[in-house]
Enzyme design. Sequence first.
Site, PDB file in Angstrom:
ATOM      1  N   HIS A  55       0.809  -1.225   0.000  1.00  0.00           N
ATOM      2  CA  HIS A  55       0.000   0.000   0.000  1.00  0.00           C
ATOM      3  C   HIS A  55       0.848   1.284   0.000  1.00  0.00           C
ATOM      4  O   HIS A  55       0.890   2.003  -0.988  1.00  0.00           O
ATOM      5  CB  HIS A  55      -0.910   0.003   1.235  1.00  0.00           C
TER       6      HIS A  55
HETATM    7  O1  RIB Z   1      -5.088  -0.126   4.476  1.00  0.00           O
HETATM    8  C1  RIB Z   1      -3.694  -0.076   4.353  1.00  0.00           C
HETATM    9  C2  RIB Z   1      -3.132   1.060   5.148  1.00  0.00           C
HETATM   10  O2  RIB Z   1      -3.405   0.859   6.533  1.00  0.00           O
HETATM   11  C3  RIB Z   1      -1.602   1.158   5.058  1.00  0.00           C
HETATM   12  O3  RIB Z   1      -1.215   2.488   5.242  1.00  0.00           O
HETATM   13  C4  RIB Z   1      -1.144   0.324   6.199  1.00  0.00           C
HETATM   14  O4  RIB Z   1       0.157   0.699   6.655  1.00  0.00           O
HETATM   15  C5  RIB Z   1      -2.179   0.672   7.234  1.00  0.00           C
HETATM   16  O5  RIB Z   1      -1.784   1.903   7.837  1.00  0.00           O
END
Ligand code: RIB
Length: 311
Positions: free
Chosen positions: A241
């Site tokens: 992500h």
């Molecule tokens: O949904 C993914 C996000 O939530 C990313 O930023 C992960 O690190 C968590 O913070």
Amino acid sequence: MAARPLIIDCDPGVDDAIALLLALASPQEFDLLGITTVAGNVPLALTQANARRICHLAQRTDVPVYAGCPRPLLRPLTTAEDIHGSTGLQGAVLPSPTLPLQAQPAVPWLIERLTTAAAPITLATLGPLTNLAVALIQCPDIAQGIEQVVMMGGSLGSGNVTPAAEFNIYVDPHAAKVVVEAGLPLTMIGLDVTHQVVTTAARLAALEKLGTPVGQAAAGMLRYYGQLDCDRHGLEAPPLHDPCVIAYLLRPDLFTGRPMGLAIETEGTLCLGRTVANAFPTALAPANALVMETVNAEGIYALLTERLGKL
Ligand code: RIB
Ligand code: CA
């Protein structure tokens, strides 16, 4: 081209750590003014220490790290040790950070930095938006010092904490509402994009092949990380992500998106934390965000491997 003034707000967290390494490996492109940390994936005591561990690993102890909000605006803190492990950086054995935590809390520093900025500053937000929301509430004038906000968060499709909500928004939906309604130049990189960016065995092997402490740490973290996400969403491999935010700032050509009208659901149970997007904005219902929808995943990993190889 002059290096872009950048502040990263994050909750390390494995994917935050990879994103930080990508930014720390790109000093030509980023003048990284500071890293602010927030409670999210793991509690603040760990996220701030983990950010300092990553700066130490990257030999970038020149970058100041600040501790921000230890909990969301209104909701109780939801963490994600199931995804990131109890340390928040499961899979890597990192030395205790030599970089001291800044004494000044993150929010006053954000306000000071953004209201005295010689040139507008880009904000990359990788966690719940509590720090930025509190700064905006306390001092709306910080908006003048913000070039743009690029946020990892939200989803046009299904969520990853509930069927409706993505983690960063779900943890602090009230903060997300403050940020989305602040009129800032906002780019959203949500699960629609990040679920296209998956760490296959070949991509993991390319990082391992770097044969450096950074490559080993990154591969170790990614080997552990995201299997739950992978299984839960029926993906080919674990999604990555937060590095998508830094990659977007380095190579926006790897992404495509559209202006949309974005709103945050802060009520209810089933849809609490949902990013509701109007994909057909009008003069009466204008767009307030650029929402990314596609990404060249191969390009992301090529960039990531090339840059981490420089550390
Ligand atoms: O949904 C993914 C996000 O939530 C990313 O930023 C992960 O690190 C968590 O913070
Ligand atoms: Ca994060």
